[in-house]
Write an enzyme that holds these catalytic residues in place. Structure first.
Site, short mmCIF file in Angstrom:
data_model
loop_
_atom_site.label_atom_id
_atom_site.label_comp_id
_atom_site.label_asym_id
_atom_site.label_seq_id
_atom_site.Cartn_x
_atom_site.Cartn_y
_atom_site.Cartn_z
N ARG A 45 1.04 -1.03 -0.03
CA ARG A 45 -0.37 -0.30 -0.38
C ARG A 45 0.82 1.55 -0.10
NH1 ARG A 45 -2.64 -1.37 4.96
NH2 ARG A 45 -1.06 -2.47 5.16
N HIS A 178 9.09 -23.57 3.43
CA HIS A 178 10.15 -23.35 2.82
C HIS A 178 10.99 -24.46 3.19
CE1 HIS A 178 10.89 -21.59 7.01
NE2 HIS A 178 12.15 -22.14 6.53
N LYS A 182 15.02 -27.13 1.95
CA LYS A 182 16.18 -27.26 2.18
C LYS A 182 17.07 -29.26 1.08
CE LYS A 182 14.97 -25.56 6.52
NZ LYS A 182 16.32 -23.87 6.57
N ASP A 236 2.91 -22.65 14.34
CA ASP A 236 4.33 -22.54 13.80
C ASP A 236 5.16 -23.42 13.36
OD1 ASP A 236 5.06 -19.98 13.00
OD2 ASP A 236 7.40 -20.90 14.77
N HIS A 241 6.46 -27.43 9.36
CA HIS A 241 7.95 -28.38 9.15
C HIS A 241 7.82 -29.41 9.22
CE1 HIS A 241 7.90 -24.30 7.42
NE2 HIS A 241 8.10 -24.20 8.92
N1 LIG Z 1 9.31 -13.20 7.91
C1 LIG Z 1 9.16 -14.48 7.69
O1 LIG Z 1 10.54 -14.57 7.82
C2 LIG Z 1 7.86 -15.11 7.16
C3 LIG Z 1 8.58 -15.90 7.46
C4 LIG Z 1 7.23 -17.69 7.43
C5 LIG Z 1 6.58 -17.11 6.89
N2 LIG Z 1 5.71 -15.85 6.85
C6 LIG Z 1 4.88 -15.65 5.76
O2 LIG Z 1 5.10 -14.41 5.31
C7 LIG Z 1 3.86 -13.47 5.47
C8 LIG Z 1 4.15 -12.18 5.06
O3 LIG Z 1 4.81 -11.93 6.26
P1 LIG Z 1 6.04 -10.58 6.38
O4 LIG Z 1 7.43 -11.30 7.75
O5 LIG Z 1 6.93 -9.81 5.33
O6 LIG Z 1 4.94 -9.72 7.17
P2 LIG Z 1 5.09 -8.19 7.12
O7 LIG Z 1 6.54 -7.19 7.25
O8 LIG Z 1 4.46 -7.65 8.40
O9 LIG Z 1 5.03 -7.78 5.50
C9 LIG Z 1 3.32 -6.76 5.02
C10 LIG Z 1 3.48 -6.29 4.12
O10 LIG Z 1 2.04 -6.39 3.36
C11 LIG Z 1 1.51 -5.34 3.17
N3 LIG Z 1 -0.14 -4.82 2.95
C12 LIG Z 1 -0.16 -5.35 4.23
N4 LIG Z 1 -1.87 -4.75 3.93
C13 LIG Z 1 -1.90 -4.64 2.88
C14 LIG Z 1 -2.77 -4.78 1.41
N5 LIG Z 1 -4.02 -4.80 1.90
N6 LIG Z 1 -2.18 -4.21 0.41
C15 LIG Z 1 -0.93 -4.64 0.40
N7 LIG Z 1 -0.05 -4.78 0.47
C16 LIG Z 1 -0.81 -5.22 2.33
C17 LIG Z 1 2.26 -4.48 3.90
O11 LIG Z 1 3.02 -3.35 3.37
P3 LIG Z 1 2.29 -1.93 3.30
O12 LIG Z 1 1.53 -1.72 5.02
O13 LIG Z 1 2.63 -0.75 2.66
O14 LIG Z 1 0.70 -2.12 2.96
C18 LIG Z 1 3.72 -5.41 3.96
O15 LIG Z 1 4.31 -5.23 2.60
C19 LIG Z 1 3.10 -13.75 6.09
O16 LIG Z 1 2.01 -14.74 6.52
C20 LIG Z 1 3.54 -14.41 7.26
O17 LIG Z 1 2.75 -15.69 8.75
C21 LIG Z 1 7.57 -14.74 6.91
#
Ligand SMILES: NC(=O)c1ccc[n+]([C@@H]2O[C@H](COP(=O)([O-])OP(=O)(O)OC[C@H]3O[C@@H](n4cnc5c(N)ncnc54)[C@H](OP(=O)(O)O)[C@@H]3O)[C@@H](O)[C@H]2O)c1
Length: 505
Positions: A45, A178, A182, A236, A241
């Site tokens: 966004r 993920h 591996k 989690d 996994h």
């Molecule tokens: N982080 C990790 O290492 C990790 C590992 C395994 C799985 N995951 C999974 O991956 C997903 C993302 O995790 P994350 O940690 O990257 O989350 P995050 O840091 O909270 O990022 C969320 C993203 O979504 C965007 N967003 C939120 N609402 C939106 C909307 N209505 N329209 C368009 N964009 C929107 C946010 O940007 P804006 O606020 O600018 O819109 C941001 O870019 C989750 O499901 C999480 O469970 C993450």
């Protein structure tokens, strides 16, 4: 030559995109994979220019990727859009149509968004015509990669599957785990089904016990406490996994390497995983939360004192389960699964412990009469270390070790432990590719082998739900363990008789 694939990352300014997906895509681009190339459009966004988005990515890349990134950067763009806004979706479509290949190019939509946005986003992608479920309607593929967690329990996973199936064909859906990317996890298949010497032993006649550990020394990650606290160790890590690793360790041989042949066997195994009733949950599972302690000599706070964790939280950061698999192959063989945060050491491994020889000829304690030795071994009052254990180390060590006994040099017939070891680092020059690199390439190529099918997800949740249900009834009360320890002592009781104890990596 076909048109370069268009990769649309929804959630492009988030942690996952910046720390995992963009480094992986940069490495793929540098390696010229796939050969037809790809373009990336990031979507979130907040308003960002293409240049600002690229600068954000570059700033987080390791130095050794900067040159590769600079060559790749012109193929990366950014489109500010709310995934629930149809007008913004139309603008996204126009942006994609203007890329080389336009609508003729294959499109991969990666949902790097909060789980509650998975359903609404695919709904909007579908309504705007960016993805479609009818074969032949689109000139090229339209695939959607969905991050974890896929559901919070069986009912929500089923509801999400059902929503997805109303909008997409199953072969368009790539549910990512993920761990399957591996190298060492994929090698579980290679090791088991390429080597004829182990498979005849891989059953209840020869295997006494299998243990799978995912031990972490880190606590809850900064910024993820809110999410983690509603999730816990079982949801989690274990539900996804660890059950994936378990299914690869215990499944029947597939008839081919066809994605469906492999996934059929995995789902069969997960369905055969005995769903424990509440009484079994009480005796066969342990859950606990870490309290303040020391990890690698550094004092760390307890879970409840971590930033963002509610001070009265009852979320588990440790789970251990003694599971059973109801198949002919595995009947009676315990599978001990353990995962915890803030443990003494970080490691992931599978240990396959083979049975003792039927007659123990060696290592009779000095002064013990042969008959007493025989009786003590039989009634379990004397336990001896199992000589044959196969350890499949998944991370950080990537190795396979087979332990066996050898005669200790000298006049006495005494056996000592020895091992044969293989380590990926010593055997191959190239380091293992990062998991996301492999999985992104597979999703571009349309190989779903390492992605989860709807029925697999549901079979895993069925098991997790039973454990969670027992816990909700107050079975297996939440215990505590000091950060930096090996977890709660109660988990040691999941081993019976002379079965041994938890690995320390
Ligand atoms: N982080 C990790 O290492 C990790 C590992 C395994 C799985 N995951 C999974 O991956 C997903 C993302 O995790 P994350 O940690 O990257 O989350 P995050 O840091 O909270 O990022 C969320 C993203 O979504 C965007 N967003 C939120 N609402 C939106 C909307 N209505 N329209 C368009 N964009 C929107 C946010 O940007 P804006 O606020 O600018 O819109 C941001 O870019 C989750 O499901 C999480 O469970 C993450």
């Amino acid at each position: 030559m076909t048109a370069p694939t268009q990769i649309v990352i929804l959630g492009a300014s988030g942690d996952l995109t910046l720390k995992k997906l963009m480094p992986a895509l940069t490495r793929l681009a540098a390696a010229g994979r796939p050969s037809d190339g790809f373009h990336v459009i990031g979507v979130a966004r907040r308003p960002l220019t293409d240049e600002a988005f690229r600068a954000q990515i570059r700033a987080l890349l390791p130095d050794d990727l900067h040159a590769a990134f600079d060559a790749f950067a012109p193929r990366i763009g950014y489109q500010a859009a709310d995934v629930s806004d149809p007008v913004a979706m139309k603008a996204l479509e126009a942006r994609l149509d203007a890329l080389p290949g336009g609508a003729q190019a294959g499109r991969l939509f990666y949902l790097a968004l909060k789980p509650e946005l998975f359903g609404p986003t695919v709904q909007e992608l579908s309504a705007s015509g960016l993805v479609t479920m009818r074969v032949g309607e689109m000139p090229a593929f339209r695939r959607v990669v969905i991050e974890k967690p896929f559901g919070h329990d069986l009912a929500s996973a089923k509801a999400l599957n059902s929503q997805m199936h109303g909008l997409l064909r199953e072969d368009q859906i790539y549910r990512i785990d993920h761990y399957l990317g591996k190298e060492t996890v994929q090698n579980l298949l290679g090791f088991r089904f390429h080597n004829a010497i182990f498979e005849p032993l891989w059953n209840r006649h020869h295997v006494e016990l299998v243990q799978i550990t995912v031990a972490e020394d880190i606590g809850v990650e900064l910024g993820r406490a809110g999410y983690y606290d509603t999730t816990g160790a079982l949801r989690d890590m274990l539900q996804n996994h660890m059950l994936q690793v378990l299914s690869l360790v215990a499944m029947e041989p597939p008839v081919s390497l066809d994605p469906e042949a492999i996934r059929d066997q995995k789902v069969n195994l997960l369905r055969a995983l005995h769903a424990p009733d509440p009484a079994e949950v009480a005796t066969n599972s342990v859950r606990a939360r870490y309290v303040a302690g020391q990890v690698n000599g550094v004092a760390v706070p307890g879970y409840r004192a971590e930033e963002g964790v509610p001070p009265r939280s009852d979320t588990e950061t440790y789970v251990a389960i003694r599971a059973e698999i109801d198949t002919w192959r595995w009947h009676g063989v315990p599978f001990l699964l353990r995962h915890g945060k803030r443990l003494e050491k970080r490691f992931t491994e599978v240990k396959v412990q083979f049975r003792m020889p039927p007659l123990q000829l060696f290592n009779r304690p000095e002064g013990m009469a042969p008959n007493d030795f025989r009786r003590a071994l039989h009634d379990g009052s004397l336990c001896q270390i199992r000589p044959n254990v196969l350890t499949l180390s998944i991370q950080p060590r990537e190795a396979i070790t087979l332990a066996f006994g050898v005669k200790r040099p000298g006049a006495e017939m005494v056996m000592a432990p020895a091992a044969m070891a293989f380590d990926y680092r010593d055997a191959f020059d190239a380091p293992s590719a990062a998991a996301y690199e492999r999985l992104l390439l597979d999703a571009i190529r349309g190989d779903a082998t390492l992605f989860l099918r709807a029925d697999e997800i549901e079979a895993s949740w069925r098991f997790a739900d039973e454990v969670l249900g027992g816990w909700a009834q107050g079975r297996a009360p939440l215990g505590e363990y000091a950060a930096g320890s090996w977890g709660p002592e109660a988990a040691d009781d999941l081993f019976h008789g002379c079965e041994g104890g938890w690995s320390r990596g």
